[in-house]
Motif scaffolding. Structure first.
Motif, PDB file in Angstrom:
ATOM      1  N   UNK A  48       0.869  -1.174   0.000  1.00 23.91           N
ATOM      2  CA  UNK A  48       0.000   0.000   0.000  1.00 23.91           C
ATOM      3  C   UNK A  48       0.907   1.225   0.000  1.00 23.91           C
ATOM      4  N   UNK A  49       0.321   2.398  -0.187  1.00 19.60           N
ATOM      5  CA  UNK A  49       1.133   3.609  -0.260  1.00 19.60           C
ATOM      6  C   UNK A  49       1.725   3.931   1.097  1.00 19.60           C
ATOM      7  N   UNK A  50       3.032   4.163   1.108  1.00 18.30           N
ATOM      8  CA  UNK A  50       3.705   4.516   2.343  1.00 18.30           C
ATOM      9  C   UNK A  50       5.196   4.297   2.231  1.00 18.30           C
ATOM     10  N   UNK A  51       5.889   4.530   3.321  1.00 18.52           N
ATOM     11  CA  UNK A  51       7.341   4.393   3.349  1.00 18.52           C
ATOM     12  C   UNK A  51       7.806   3.334   4.337  1.00 18.52           C
ATOM     13  N   UNK A  52       6.878   2.655   4.992  1.00 23.58           N
ATOM     14  CA  UNK A  52       7.243   1.620   5.944  1.00 23.58           C
ATOM     15  C   UNK A  52       7.639   0.342   5.209  1.00 23.58           C
ATOM     16  N   UNK A  53       8.152  -0.613   5.946  1.00 23.55           N
ATOM     17  CA  UNK A  53       8.528  -1.906   5.385  1.00 23.55           C
ATOM     18  C   UNK A  53       7.354  -2.536   4.640  1.00 23.55           C
ATOM     19  N   UNK A  54       7.571  -2.954   3.408  1.00 21.54           N
ATOM     20  CA  UNK A  54       6.524  -3.590   2.620  1.00 21.54           C
ATOM     21  C   UNK A  54       5.542  -2.643   1.976  1.00 21.54           C
ATOM     22  N   UNK A  55       5.697  -1.343   2.208  1.00 15.53           N
ATOM     23  CA  UNK A  55       4.860  -0.342   1.559  1.00 15.53           C
ATOM     24  C   UNK A  55       5.628   0.262   0.378  1.00 15.53           C
ATOM     25  N   UNK A  56       4.895   0.909  -0.525  1.00 11.54           N
ATOM     26  CA  UNK A  56       5.511   1.471  -1.724  1.00 11.54           C
ATOM     27  C   UNK A  56       5.027   2.897  -1.966  1.00 11.54           C
ATOM     28  N   UNK A  57       5.851   3.644  -2.690  1.00 12.44           N
ATOM     29  CA  UNK A  57       5.417   4.925  -3.246  1.00 12.44           C
ATOM     30  C   UNK A  57       5.823   4.914  -4.714  1.00 12.44           C
ATOM     31  N   UNK A  58       4.873   4.558  -5.550  1.00 15.00           N
ATOM     32  CA  UNK A  58       5.064   4.424  -6.999  1.00 15.00           C
ATOM     33  C   UNK A  58       6.101   3.358  -7.348  1.00 15.00           C
ATOM     34  N   UNK A  59       5.807   2.098  -7.056  1.00 15.88           N
ATOM     35  CA  UNK A  59       6.701   1.030  -7.508  1.00 15.88           C
ATOM     36  C   UNK A  59       6.677   0.962  -9.036  1.00 15.88           C
ATOM     37  N   UNK A  60       7.808   0.604  -9.625  1.00 16.56           N
ATOM     38  CA  UNK A  60       7.924   0.663 -11.076  1.00 16.56           C
ATOM     39  C   UNK A  60       8.198  -0.697 -11.701  1.00 16.56           C
TER      40      UNK A  60
END
Length: 335
Positions: A48-60
């Motif tokens: 899900x959107x975020x910066x924690x472990x396992x989270x992403x911000x615009x995965x490519x």
């Protein structure tokens, strides 16, 4: 007649709904699938959107190694995250830029395109920087917004030099070997109509993502041109197919900077999977004939918002980097 309590009825409905959602994602998202098309079933998702472990911000992008460990470029968080095939977080490491394309070389090292730094970097799978090359520009070993990366059957590194509208080829240690491509609509040209009117360095022109088939033919998606181009490892043009029409086999429907195809991967029988910004993932025969399609706009299972990277594991399961939903989805491909 035996009465069923409201609680049991709600529980039963939930179970039925779960089964339907998990196992009944439509194979086709416009147009009839070929009788030869596989069945595609949603299995799971993570992120899900975020910066924690396992989270992403615009995965490519995504790459899978020989042990089915999964590496995702977490673009705006400037890191690479590693997972097992069930989406369990394993580790991550930061990189000095926004990582776009990723590939695993024969030694298990990770070759990354650094989109904003106009460079290629090679890391060990635990995050140690091994080497880096490139700078911004239009000359040999220079890049403008490098996107997809692929390792050829020859072990060399192939880079989609997006805003320069070309492919560059390097030895494993970063020595420049060759380049080909230019803006235009002709064979082996990238960017589509109006490319000559775009400002120099316009991003998201193509080539975008790269993949090799079993015969050693390089496939490159042309994000604005709406095509998949095919080349030999020497850069000789082989063929191209696709369009930016909004129809089965077409990649259109999103008339913005990147209206067409993005991610690409090729299975063991050389069938070609292509993601596009019209929120579909389509499957083609090796010569570009439409077979089937999954996806529609949304954030539910089997729905996408700007899908990008694609990859297949050893069992043939398909992984889709659902970029603007900030997650990864996994599908079983039957046949």
């Amino acid at each position: 007649m035996q009465r069923i309590s409201l609680t049991k009825l709600v529980s039963l409905s939930f179970v039925i709904l779960t089964i339907l959602v998990a196992g009944n994602i439509p194979a086709s998202c416009g147009g009839d699938s070929s009788p030869k098309a596989p069945e595609v079933r949603f299995l799971l998702e993570w992120g899900k959107k975020g910066a924690a472990t396992g989270e992403f911000h615009s995965p490519i992008a995504i790459a899978i190694d020989k042990s089915d460990r999964i590496f995702i470029t977490d673009f705006k968080n400037q890191r690479v995250q590693k997972f097992d095939s069930d989406g369990k977080f394993l580790s991550s490491f930061n990189v000095s830029g926004n990582p776009s394309g990723i590939a695993v070389d024969a030694s298990g090292n990770l070759v990354l395109a650094l989109f904003d730094k106009s460079a290629i970097a090679v890391y060990s799978d635990d995050g140690k920087l091994l080497r880096q090359w490139g700078k911004e520009g239009g000359g040999d070993s220079e890049f403008k917004s490098p996107a997809g990366v692929a390792i050829g059957p020859d072990g060399n590194v192939y880079v989609g030099d997006d805003a320069n509208r070309r492919v560059q080829k390097f030895s494993p240690d970063g020595k420049f070997l060759a380049k080909w491509g230019e803006g235009g609509v002709g064979p082996g040209q990238f960017g589509g109509e109006g490319t000559d009117k775009l400002p120099a360095g316009f991003r998201t022109s193509g080539p975008n993502f790269l993949a090799f088939d079993s015969k050693g033919i390089l496939h490159a998606t042309d994000g604005r041109g709406g095509k998949v181009h095919r080349f030999t490892v020497e850069g000789k043009f082989v063929s191209a197919w696709g369009s930016n029409k909004d129809e089965p086999g077409g990649f259109g429907g999103r008339p913005k900077n990147l209206p067409g195809p993005t991610g690409i991967c090729i299975d063991k029988t050389d069938r070609v999977w292509v993601a596009s910004t019209n929120n579909r993932v389509q499957l083609f025969t090796p010569d570009g004939k439409f077979l089937t399609c999954i996806g529609k706009t949304g954030n539910g299972p089997g729905e996408f918002t700007t899908p990008h990277g694609l990859a297949l594991d050893r069992a043939g399961n398909l992984y889709v980097v659902d970029a603007q939903n900030h997650r990864v989805q996994k599908f079983a491909v039957v046949r």
